[in-house]
Design an enzyme around this catalytic site. Structure first.
Site, PDB file in Angstrom:
ATOM      1  N   SER A   1      25.911  73.845  53.303  1.00 58.52           N
ATOM      2  CA  SER A   1      26.411  74.613  54.449  1.00 58.52           C
ATOM      3  C   SER A   1      27.922  74.758  54.486  1.00 58.52           C
ATOM      4  O   SER A   1      28.445  75.483  55.349  1.00 58.52           O
ATOM      5  CB  SER A   1      25.931  73.968  55.752  1.00 58.52           C
ATOM      6  OG  SER A   1      24.564  74.226  55.960  1.00 58.52           O
TER       7      SER A   1
ATOM      8  N   SER B   1      25.484  75.054  62.842  1.00 55.39           N
ATOM      9  CA  SER B   1      25.144  75.272  61.429  1.00 55.39           C
ATOM     10  C   SER B   1      23.853  76.057  61.264  1.00 55.39           C
ATOM     11  O   SER B   1      23.061  75.807  60.343  1.00 55.39           O
ATOM     12  CB  SER B   1      25.047  73.935  60.687  1.00 55.39           C
ATOM     13  OG  SER B   1      25.171  74.123  59.290  1.00 55.39           O
TER      14      SER B   1
ATOM     15  N   LYS C   1      29.211  78.251  54.623  1.00 54.36           N
ATOM     16  CA  LYS C   1      29.289  79.043  55.844  1.00 54.36           C
ATOM     17  C   LYS C   1      30.731  79.332  56.263  1.00 54.36           C
ATOM     18  O   LYS C   1      30.964  80.212  57.100  1.00 54.36           O
ATOM     19  CB  LYS C   1      28.528  78.339  56.961  1.00 54.36           C
ATOM     20  CG  LYS C   1      27.019  78.367  56.734  1.00 54.36           C
ATOM     21  CD  LYS C   1      26.253  77.458  57.670  1.00 54.36           C
ATOM     22  CE  LYS C   1      24.764  77.482  57.299  1.00 54.36           C
ATOM     23  NZ  LYS C   1      24.004  76.412  57.952  1.00 54.36           N
TER      24      LYS C   1
ATOM     25  N   LYS D   1      33.853  72.367  58.280  1.00 53.89           N
ATOM     26  CA  LYS D   1      32.399  72.492  58.173  1.00 53.89           C
ATOM     27  C   LYS D   1      31.811  71.388  57.299  1.00 53.89           C
ATOM     28  O   LYS D   1      32.368  71.019  56.266  1.00 53.89           O
ATOM     29  CB  LYS D   1      32.034  73.846  57.556  1.00 53.89           C
ATOM     30  CG  LYS D   1      30.556  74.186  57.631  1.00 53.89           C
ATOM     31  CD  LYS D   1      30.120  74.474  59.053  1.00 53.89           C
ATOM     32  CE  LYS D   1      28.610  74.649  59.158  1.00 53.89           C
ATOM     33  NZ  LYS D   1      27.881  73.361  59.022  1.00 53.89           N
TER      34      LYS D   1
END
Length: 379
Positions: free
Chosen positions: A56, A116, A59, A219
């Site tokens: 993730s 997320s 992202k 993140k």
């Protein structure tokens, strides 16, 4: 005439030497990089150019493209985007979007960044580019423009794919650009929680929960293949540090190691502000000018990143040849400021004239020369 020699300043250390140094520091992360974002200086790296699955952490690129689209005016924060069957059925972490619903862009951004949400990523991609594949093309184009030479994106959420990879160095470049270029969007990174569809989810970035660290992004990521990773950002005394850690074994390891690495980056290095923009560094004699000297200044703030242990031996030297022949124009480079410390790359900064100095007229030049020959000085 007084003879002006280059000026030497020796800065007194105000920091105690610390036991930690970049050459001995280690991390349990499989891959890592620590970057001083203000200067781009790499403070530490470990297999930073080895390709890895990003989970993730990908992202951040999805958010970068969405933020760029917002900045261009192609969409607005309140633009409604429809939830497709594909978005609704996407597995993994979720914002819990409802099939067929229309959701504002800014809520989807929060669902993607804070929660997320893999589903939120798909809704944004389809709403902006028409399909996930078309949006991914934009992600890869952005990666090329940012110089992410060892990165390729195959989807918008970081789910496992052999053609989806990046490196710690590339992700650090992305994080720095994202927070620099899109402060409004990246400010969501430090939001502690977000509630959608009656479901409240907390931000997964462990650094945000550390008091006094100054964390403000960016993140986390996790898959079985990638392990536990984090792109982290923190600011202390106007100095931003970006860390990228990947391949840790647990959430606990990610939390403790990211805090340890971030604290080390601030504790082991300093970036003292030596001069502010337009500060005078020295005065230089002017030959046959309307005034006998001109101030030499720096055009921008001057800071010098170094290990704290090196501060005691830092030297700052102004180098220029004097006297300087008139006329002189404000902003004209007349010398350099050279900053050195043991084990640190030297830094050179231009020194420029603070003001104009007009040349003497013909009669004044004769008088100047006469006095100089007679007395060895101007007056």
């Amino acid at each position: 005439m007084r003879r002006l020699l280059p000026v030497l300043f020796t800065c007194i250390a105000i920091f105690a030497a610390l036991p930690l140094h970049a050459e001995t520091f280690q991390t349990l992360a499989r891959q890592a990089i620590v970057v001083d974002a203000n200067t781009g200086t790499v403070l530490f790296e470990k297999d930073a150019d080895k390709r890895m699955p990003t989970a993730s952490m990908s992202k951040v690129m999805t958010a970068y493209v969405v933020a760029d689209t917002l900045a261009k005016g192609d969409i607005k924060k309140d633009t409604l985007m429809s939830v497709s069957q594909k978005a609704w059925s996407t597995q993994g972490s979720k914002m819990f979007v409802e099939l067929g619903n229309r959701i504002p862009v800014w809520e989807l951004m929060q669902g993607m960044i804070i929660q997320s949400g893999n589903d939120a990523c798909i809704v944004l991609a389809e709403g902006i580019a028409g399909s996930e594949a078309a949006f991914v093309q934009r992600m890869n184009m952005a990666a090329q423009k940012l110089g992410m030479a060892n990165s390729h994106f195959a989807n918008v959420n970081g789910l496992p794919d052999p053609d989806h990879y990046s490196t710690p160095r590339d992700l650090a470049k992305l994080a720095i650009a994202y927070m620099r270029d899109f402060p409004d969007a990246s400010s969501l990174d430090k939001q502690m929680d977000f509630t959608y569809h009656g479901i409240k989810q907390g931000n997964r970035n462990p650094l945000l929960y550390v008091p006094g660290l100054g964390a403000d992004g960016v993140k986390t990521g996790h898959t079985d293949e990638a392990g536990y990773g984090l792109i982290g950002s923190a600011v202390q005394n106007d100095r931003r540090v970006i860390i990228v850690l990947s391949g840790m074994d647990s959430m606990k390891d990610r939390a403790s190691e990211s805090e340890r690495v971030m604290r080390w980056a601030f504790d082991a290095f300093s970036s003292p502000l030596l001069f502010k923009a337009n500060d005078k560094v020295a005065d230089a004699d002017v030959w046959q000018g309307q005034t006998g000297s001109v101030s030499l200044v720096v055009k921008e703030d001057v800071a010098y990143l170094m290990p704290r242990a090196a501060a005691a031996n830092m030297k700052v030297k102004a180098k220029f040849t004097a006297p300087i022949a008139a006329p002189v124009k404000a902003g004209q480079q007349l010398g350099t400021l050279e900053i050195t410390a043991p084990g640190v790359a030297p830094k050179t900064v231009p020194l420029v004239a603070a003001s104009d100095v007009a040349a003497l007229g013909p009669l004044e030049r004769l008088k100047f020369t006469f006095h100089y020959l007679l007395n060895g000085r101007r007056d």
